[in-house]
Design an enzyme around this catalytic site. Structure first.
Site, short mmCIF file in Angstrom:
data_model
loop_
_atom_site.label_atom_id
_atom_site.label_comp_id
_atom_site.label_asym_id
_atom_site.label_seq_id
_atom_site.Cartn_x
_atom_site.Cartn_y
_atom_site.Cartn_z
N CYS A 24 -4.63 2.65 -3.60
CA CYS A 24 -3.36 3.06 -2.98
C CYS A 24 -2.28 2.01 -3.20
CB CYS A 24 -3.51 3.32 -1.49
SG CYS A 24 -4.65 4.63 -1.11
N GLN A 35 -5.07 -4.73 6.99
CA GLN A 35 -6.11 -5.67 6.57
C GLN A 35 -6.15 -6.89 7.49
OE1 GLN A 35 -8.37 -5.19 4.09
NE2 GLN A 35 -7.48 -3.18 3.71
N LYS A 46 -10.67 -0.48 10.48
CA LYS A 46 -11.03 -1.60 9.61
C LYS A 46 -11.43 -2.83 10.42
CE LYS A 46 -8.24 0.16 5.86
NZ LYS A 46 -6.98 0.08 5.09
N ASP A 104 2.73 -4.45 7.76
CA ASP A 104 1.54 -3.62 7.60
C ASP A 104 0.32 -4.53 7.78
OD1 ASP A 104 -0.71 -2.37 6.66
OD2 ASP A 104 0.21 -1.60 4.82
N HIS A 115 0.88 -1.18 0.00
CA HIS A 115 0.00 0.00 0.00
C HIS A 115 0.92 1.23 0.00
CE1 HIS A 115 -2.81 2.90 1.88
NE2 HIS A 115 -3.80 2.07 1.61
C1 LIG Z 1 -6.06 0.87 4.82
C2 LIG Z 1 -4.67 0.44 4.65
C3 LIG Z 1 -3.61 1.25 5.06
C4 LIG Z 1 -3.83 2.62 5.62
O1 LIG Z 1 -4.38 2.52 6.91
P1 LIG Z 1 -4.93 3.81 7.67
O2 LIG Z 1 -5.20 3.30 9.04
O3 LIG Z 1 -6.19 4.21 6.98
O4 LIG Z 1 -3.89 4.84 7.65
C5 LIG Z 1 -2.33 0.77 4.92
N1 LIG Z 1 -2.10 -0.46 4.41
C6 LIG Z 1 -3.10 -1.27 4.01
C7 LIG Z 1 -2.78 -2.62 3.48
C8 LIG Z 1 -4.41 -0.85 4.10
O5 LIG Z 1 -5.39 -1.65 3.68
#
Ligand SMILES: *Cc1c(COP(=O)(O)O)cnc(C)c1O
Length: 411
Positions: A369, A206, A229, A203, A126
């Site tokens: 993104c 998800q 999320k 990260d 992302h």
């Molecule tokens: C949504 C997302 C982000 C960004 O997260 P935020 O909490 O909205 O800053 C980063 N990486 C992945 C894989 C995402 O799905």
């Protein structure tokens, strides 16, 4: 808790799922990978804070401030417990995953990496896990190494990772793709990074929504997570840190709350997480997130994820039978999340999304993104339907039927 018998009960916790749109259609919300909906207990926890004990934390001796501080620090403990942090682990509250990744880049990498050092990224990342590293790479003259994504299996090229991690100082890896749904073999990737002498940050924006992450067993140095999320409010997330790297970090933002003493010439800083939380923190949001976690604790997360996968697989299989549609992701595997990205060969992705919206169905359209990944897939954008545990098989079927109708009518 058995999900199927209780799906209606679970849905009844989410007031928004009853929403009728201005066009008179009942909402079918399939944009969960962008943000999930919030159950009543989360909305109530935040409203309760503002109506009963709103006050700033850590500052005053009055009762209200004491209550707010206690609830805020309890939220930190609940986050730590939910994510299986070891006792020495740290939870730094951030505005979300993006902020957490930036904090790692500017609070750890800037301090600990030297010119010529290498960072390993993947084409699946992302933008949040790309741009901060580009900024730091430019500032510190670092090398960025990119791991390929296989366009047929929608997985990382593991051999490529194996060779690129050698000699690197840091790996920044997406746990579960927000475009493909692919869940990367992060446990092995962490081990390989550590064997190569590199730190690793995952990260988990998800992943945290779909599985119970356990930092102790994942063993990564940093996890970046977000509340919005996983049924919590927007505006809060965390950088989760194993103990030894915490000691190597320097604050990025200065201000109130993060200091011990301030003199004209210099200041001294707090020793704990507060050192990285300058200014009034995200009090209501942390309390709301904690309520979401407490609620999720009462549910069978694995059962819920199996349900989500069933809906995603139903959608993916259904889409593949429609002429002209390509699905990006392999939903025959177990290691996927609830996202289904797809594209029609002639219909414009945005037109599809608008037609779906006219039927009450909310999906995402665009590059999600993840432009380097889009380029690898050879597309500019995709449509993305993303399912969550409160969606129903009926909704998944309605979505497939809607696409079928759109293609028959307009293609
Ligand atoms: C949504 C997302 C982000 C960004 O997260 P935020 O909490 O909205 O800053 C980063 N990486 C992945 C894989 C995402 O799905």
């Amino acid at each position: 808790m058995k999900l199927n018998s209780d799906l209606e009960e679970i849905r009844s916790q989410f007031p928004i799922l009853e929403r009728v749109l201005p066009n008179g259609k009942k909402l079918i919300y399939l944009d969960n990978a962008a943000t999930s909906q919030k159950p009543e207990c989360v909305i109530n926890a935040m409203s309760d804070f503002y109506s009963r004990y709103n006050s700033n934390v850590h500052r005053a001796v009055h009762s209200l401030s004491g209550e707010a501080t206690e609830a805020f620090e309890l939220a930190r403990e609940n986050v730590a417990k939910w994510f299986g942090l070891p006792d020495e682990g740290k939870v730094i509250f951030t505005s979300g995953t993006t902020h957490a990744l930036n904090l790692c880049a500017f609070g750890w990498a800037r301090v600990n990496l030297k010119p010529g050092d290498a960072i390993v990224l993947t084409e699946m990342e992302h933008h949040s896990n790309i741009v901060p590293w580009q900024m730091i790479a430019e500032e510190k003259n670092l090398e960025l190494r990119w791991v390929d994504v296989n366009q047929e299996t929608f997985e990382l090229d593991f051999e490529d990772y194996k060779s690129k991690i050698i000699g690197a100082k840091l790996a920044c890896i997406i746990h579960t793709s927000n475009v493909l749904g692919t869940r990367n073999p992060v446990e092995i990737m962490v081990e390989m990074a550590h064997n190569a002498g590199a730190k690793i940050i995952l990260d988990c924006a998800q992943a945290a929504a779909h599985e119970r992450l356990d930092m102790d067993s994942i063993n990564a140095d940093f996890l970046a997570v977000t509340s919005h999320k996983m049924c919590g409010p927007t505006g809060v997330g965390a950088l989760l840190i194993s103990s030894d790297v915490f000691e190597e970090m320097e604050p990025v933002e200065g201000g109130g709350d993060m200091i011990l003493e301030v003199f004209k010439e210099y200041s001294t800083y707090q020793e704990n997480e507060h050192k990285f939380e300058a200014g009034t923190p995200r009090i209501a949001e942390a309390i709301g997130w904690s309520a979401a976690i407490k609620w999720m604790e009462t549910l069978d997360i694995e059962e819920m994820h199996r349900h989500t996968l069933k809906l995603a697989k139903n959608a993916s299989d259904g889409l593949k039978r429609i002429p002209g549609i390509t699905v990006y992701g392999d939903h025959s595997k177990e290691d996927v999340s609830g996202v289904v990205s797809f594209l029609h060969e002639t219909l414009h992705a945005e037109d599809i999304a608008r037609l779906l919206d006219s039927m009450g169905i909310a999906v995402r359209t665009g590059h999600h993104c993840a432009q380097p990944l889009m380029r690898r897939l050879g597309v500019k954008a995709t449509n993305r339907a993303s399912f969550y545990f409160y969606n129903t098989l009926k909704e998944s079927e309605a979505f497939v039927n809607a696409i079928k109708m759109i293609v028959e009518k307009f293609a």
